[in-house]
Write a protein that holds these residues in place. Structure first.
Motif, mmCIF file in Angstrom:
data_model
loop_
_atom_site.group_PDB
_atom_site.id
_atom_site.type_symbol
_atom_site.label_atom_id
_atom_site.label_comp_id
_atom_site.label_asym_id
_atom_site.label_seq_id
_atom_site.Cartn_x
_atom_site.Cartn_y
_atom_site.Cartn_z
ATOM 1 N N SER A 265 0.806 -1.222 0.000
ATOM 2 C CA SER A 265 0.000 0.000 0.000
ATOM 3 C C SER A 265 0.837 1.268 0.000
ATOM 4 O O SER A 265 0.423 2.291 -0.550
ATOM 5 N N VAL A 266 2.020 1.218 0.625
ATOM 6 C CA VAL A 266 2.823 2.416 0.839
ATOM 7 C C VAL A 266 4.105 2.343 0.017
ATOM 8 O O VAL A 266 4.729 1.295 -0.091
ATOM 9 N N ILE A 267 4.503 3.476 -0.567
ATOM 10 C CA ILE A 267 5.826 3.605 -1.164
ATOM 11 C C ILE A 267 6.704 4.326 -0.144
ATOM 12 O O ILE A 267 6.389 5.448 0.287
ATOM 13 N N ALA A 268 7.765 3.672 0.277
ATOM 14 C CA ALA A 268 8.652 4.233 1.291
ATOM 15 C C ALA A 268 10.082 4.201 0.776
ATOM 16 O O ALA A 268 10.372 3.643 -0.291
ATOM 17 N N ASP A 283 -1.125 6.576 -0.554
ATOM 18 C CA ASP A 283 -2.292 7.015 -1.310
ATOM 19 C C ASP A 283 -3.525 6.139 -1.113
ATOM 20 O O ASP A 283 -4.495 6.257 -1.872
ATOM 21 N N LYS A 284 -3.462 5.246 -0.141
ATOM 22 C CA LYS A 284 -4.605 4.362 0.165
ATOM 23 C C LYS A 284 -4.905 3.381 -0.965
ATOM 24 O O LYS A 284 -5.978 2.781 -1.012
ATOM 25 N N VAL A 285 -3.944 3.204 -1.890
ATOM 26 C CA VAL A 285 -4.136 2.271 -3.004
ATOM 27 C C VAL A 285 -3.375 0.991 -2.691
ATOM 28 O O VAL A 285 -2.154 1.006 -2.524
ATOM 29 N N ASP A 286 -4.106 -0.115 -2.606
ATOM 30 C CA ASP A 286 -3.498 -1.405 -2.274
ATOM 31 C C ASP A 286 -3.056 -2.145 -3.532
ATOM 32 O O ASP A 286 -3.414 -1.787 -4.653
ATOM 33 N N GLY A 328 -14.727 -7.891 -11.897
ATOM 34 C CA GLY A 328 -14.102 -6.582 -11.710
ATOM 35 C C GLY A 328 -12.589 -6.636 -11.605
ATOM 36 O O GLY A 328 -11.936 -5.605 -11.396
ATOM 37 N N GLU A 329 -12.010 -7.824 -11.772
ATOM 38 C CA GLU A 329 -10.559 -7.971 -11.642
ATOM 39 C C GLU A 329 -9.857 -7.338 -12.838
ATOM 40 O O GLU A 329 -10.195 -7.621 -13.990
ATOM 41 N N GLN A 330 -8.881 -6.481 -12.558
ATOM 42 C CA GLN A 330 -8.147 -5.826 -13.634
ATOM 43 C C GLN A 330 -6.828 -5.260 -13.112
ATOM 44 O O GLN A 330 -6.617 -5.142 -11.913
ATOM 45 N N VAL A 331 -5.955 -4.944 -14.057
ATOM 46 C CA VAL A 331 -4.652 -4.368 -13.726
ATOM 47 C C VAL A 331 -4.518 -3.054 -14.484
ATOM 48 O O VAL A 331 -4.712 -3.015 -15.699
ATOM 49 N N GLN A 332 -4.181 -1.977 -13.752
ATOM 50 C CA GLN A 332 -4.049 -0.671 -14.384
ATOM 51 C C GLN A 332 -2.703 -0.036 -14.038
ATOM 52 O O GLN A 332 -2.115 -0.331 -13.002
ATOM 53 N N VAL A 333 -2.246 0.830 -14.946
ATOM 54 C CA VAL A 333 -1.013 1.575 -14.724
ATOM 55 C C VAL A 333 -1.349 2.875 -14.001
ATOM 56 O O VAL A 333 -2.191 3.646 -14.459
ATOM 57 N N ASN A 334 -0.694 3.086 -12.859
ATOM 58 C CA ASN A 334 -0.916 4.309 -12.093
ATOM 59 C C ASN A 334 0.344 5.169 -12.075
ATOM 60 O O ASN A 334 1.462 4.657 -12.181
ATOM 61 N N LEU A 335 0.130 6.468 -11.912
ATOM 62 C CA LEU A 335 1.245 7.409 -11.771
ATOM 63 C C LEU A 335 0.952 8.316 -10.585
ATOM 64 O O LEU A 335 -0.142 8.873 -10.458
ATOM 65 N N PHE A 336 1.956 8.457 -9.715
ATOM 66 C CA PHE A 336 1.835 9.373 -8.590
ATOM 67 C C PHE A 336 2.927 10.417 -8.726
ATOM 68 O O PHE A 336 4.112 10.108 -8.679
ATOM 69 N N GLU A 341 -0.036 19.805 -7.845
ATOM 70 C CA GLU A 341 -0.657 20.713 -6.870
ATOM 71 C C GLU A 341 -1.390 19.933 -5.789
ATOM 72 O O GLU A 341 -1.315 20.263 -4.601
ATOM 73 N N LYS A 342 -2.087 18.903 -6.200
ATOM 74 C CA LYS A 342 -2.756 18.016 -5.259
ATOM 75 C C LYS A 342 -2.325 16.587 -5.577
ATOM 76 O O LYS A 342 -2.981 15.889 -6.349
ATOM 77 N N PRO A 343 -1.196 16.142 -5.022
ATOM 78 C CA PRO A 343 -0.682 14.802 -5.335
ATOM 79 C C PRO A 343 -1.707 13.713 -5.049
ATOM 80 O O PRO A 343 -2.313 13.680 -3.976
ATOM 81 N N ALA A 344 -1.889 12.844 -6.032
ATOM 82 C CA ALA A 344 -2.820 11.730 -5.874
ATOM 83 C C ALA A 344 -2.498 10.684 -6.927
ATOM 84 O O ALA A 344 -1.889 10.975 -7.960
ATOM 85 N N ALA A 345 -2.911 9.452 -6.666
ATOM 86 C CA ALA A 345 -2.718 8.375 -7.633
ATOM 87 C C ALA A 345 -3.627 8.607 -8.835
ATOM 88 O O ALA A 345 -4.832 8.821 -8.670
#
Length: 472
Positions: A265-268, A283-286, A328-336, A341-345
């Motif tokens: 869940s966390v990038i550290a 970002d609360k994204v698991d 609903g199972e799927q894989v998506q590419v995210n960018l953080f 201005e408002k960082p979010a996934a």
């Protein structure tokens, strides 16, 4: 001391042989000079193609009395052996083996023991020639014919190597896995010579730092270590035992990023100098995976997997009524982007194709392998921060994707017998076929123009357009 004694024994043996020869000459003094000259045979020196430790070389040879004699200097240079002379004796040394001889004599010393040769060591055009077989065997090597060439091997390749990672242009880390542990070796990609680096139980893979001086890993408890590749010494930099996956070095080597927690869940990151761990993205994204970090450490690309849902009818506890809903199972590419201005996934993709091997050189564009469905061939796709996608390679069925030096390198299946390796320039979308390889090829590793692949019988490195083994 052993070599000195061996040299004395050899000198005594050779001296006795020489005295016997002189006596025989006196006894047979009635033999005419013309008769002796008639027995002389003119020997011809020629260049022969050998394969020495998997590399093609040219070696001067002579055929004498049905036996191949080889230039001691040429073969020693090809093997990387050392030559030394003392009191008229020449010694060839390779690792722990030695071969000492004197020209004109039918005996030699092998690791301190006197052995007989079929014919004397000869000197032609100022170069010593000795029978190739006893020389190779004395140095711990083997010989065989391969494609019409004499193949000589003195390097013992490690067995069962996999997961190659380049350290620099001349070295790679190779792992050997067993049920009990994983052992990592530093392998010279030119020769296949190897040295053990590390043996761990339950530890993660070694991740090479920029510059190739260090590598990072976690032990079975989650503690982070940094291994100095020159001294082979490990240093624990953090004893934090939280789950850490997807280790990624910062561009300057000062920190190591990772996914933290059982759901990623966390990038550290952990500071290499102090061991301090800090959360970078929460970002609360698991279920993150395939973490990629921009050189400035501000942008993070990764995959997010939406797991299937489990449903149950609890009205009848005696029946197993749990059902899995995978719709609903799927894989998506995210960018953080931490500079937003408002960082979010931000989900850059929305299609339900499977996605693999995410790489992003700067955080502005992400490259991945797209698998539309089980009946479709996989392709290489790019997506930018504006969510615009483009197909970069659709040749064959893409299996692996590697980013190196700003270029994409792609392993793709062509047919049941053959795969291919392509180079793709993301800037121009141009593609170039580099190599055709067996269909069993996997585990592509790239460092500039050098490549390593895994085949059924070991790891192979490409050298000047041909593949040679570095493990077996």
């Amino acid at each position: 001391m052993k070599k000195a004694i061996a040299a004395t024994i050899l000198a005594a043996a050779l001296g006795t042989a020489a005295a016997g020869t002189a006596g025989a000459a006196q006894a047979g003094s009635t033999t005419s000079a013309k008769a002796i000259a008639a027995k002389a045979v003119t020997l011809t020196v020629k260049q022969s193609a050998f394969v020495v430790n998997y590399t093609d070389v040219q070696v001067r040879t002579v055929l004498s009395n049905g036996e191949t004699l080889v230039s001691v200097r040429d073969l020693s240079a090809a093997l990387g052996a050392k030559l030394s002379t003392l009191n008229g004796y020449t010694t060839v040394t390779l690792d722990s083996h030695s071969f000492a001889f004197k020209t004109g004599v039918k005996q030699a010393s092998v690791d301190g023991n006197v052995v007989n040769l079929n014919q004397p060591v000869k000197v032609l055009n100022g170069t010593a020639f000795v029978a190739v077989k006893p020389l190779v065997q004395a140095l711990g090597g083997t010989m065989a014919l391969k494609d019409g060439k004499l193949a000589i091997n003195t390097i013992k390749l490690i067995a069962g190597g996999e997961n190659a990672r380049f350290v620099n242009a001349s070295q790679a880390i190779v792992s050997v896995e067993t049920d009990a542990k994983r052992t990592d070796y530093l392998v010279d990609v030119a020769t296949g010579k190897s040295a053990e680096l590390l043996s761990t139980e339950g530890g993660s893979d070694l991740i090479v730092a920029p510059g190739g001086a260090k590598a990072a890993y976690t032990d079975g408890e989650g503690a982070v270590y940094v291994l100095d590749l020159a001294s082979k010494q490990s240093k624990q930099i953090s004893n934090d035992t939280s789950i850490k996956t997807e280790l990624v070095w910062s561009a300057d080597g000062s920190a190591i990023y990772f996914l933290q927690g059982d759901k990623g869940s966390v990038i550290a990151k952990v500071d290499v100098a102090t061991g301090t761990i800090s959360k970078v993205v929460e970002d609360k994204v698991d279920y993150k995976s395939a973490l990629s970090v921009s050189p400035d450490g501000k942008k993070f690309a990764y995959l997010v997997t939406t797991p299937p849902k489990a449903t149950a009818d609890g009205t009848d506890l005696d029946k197993d009524t749990v059902a899995i809903d995978a719709s609903g199972e799927q894989v998506q590419v995210n960018l953080f982007d931490t500079t937003a201005e408002k960082p979010a996934a931000v989900a850059l993709t929305s299609a339900k194709d499977d996605k693999l091997f995410v790489v992003s050189p700067d955080g502005s564009t992400v490259y991945y392998v797209s698998v539309a469905d089980e009946n479709a061939s996989a392709t290489v796709v790019s997506v930018d921060k504006e969510k615009k996608t483009a197909t970069l390679l659709a040749e064959g069925d893409v299996e692996e994707l590697v980013l190196s030096g700003g270029k994409l390198y792609v392993l793709t299946a062509v047919n049941a017998d053959e795969s291919a390796i392509y180079e793709v320039d993301p800037a121009t979308a141009s593609q170039k076929l580099l190599y055709k390889v067996p269909a069993s090829a996997s585990g592509l590793a790239v460092n500039g123009s050098q490549m390593i692949i895994a085949l059924e019988d070991g790891l192979y490195v490409n050298a000047n357009g041909s593949w040679k083994p570095v493990t077996r």
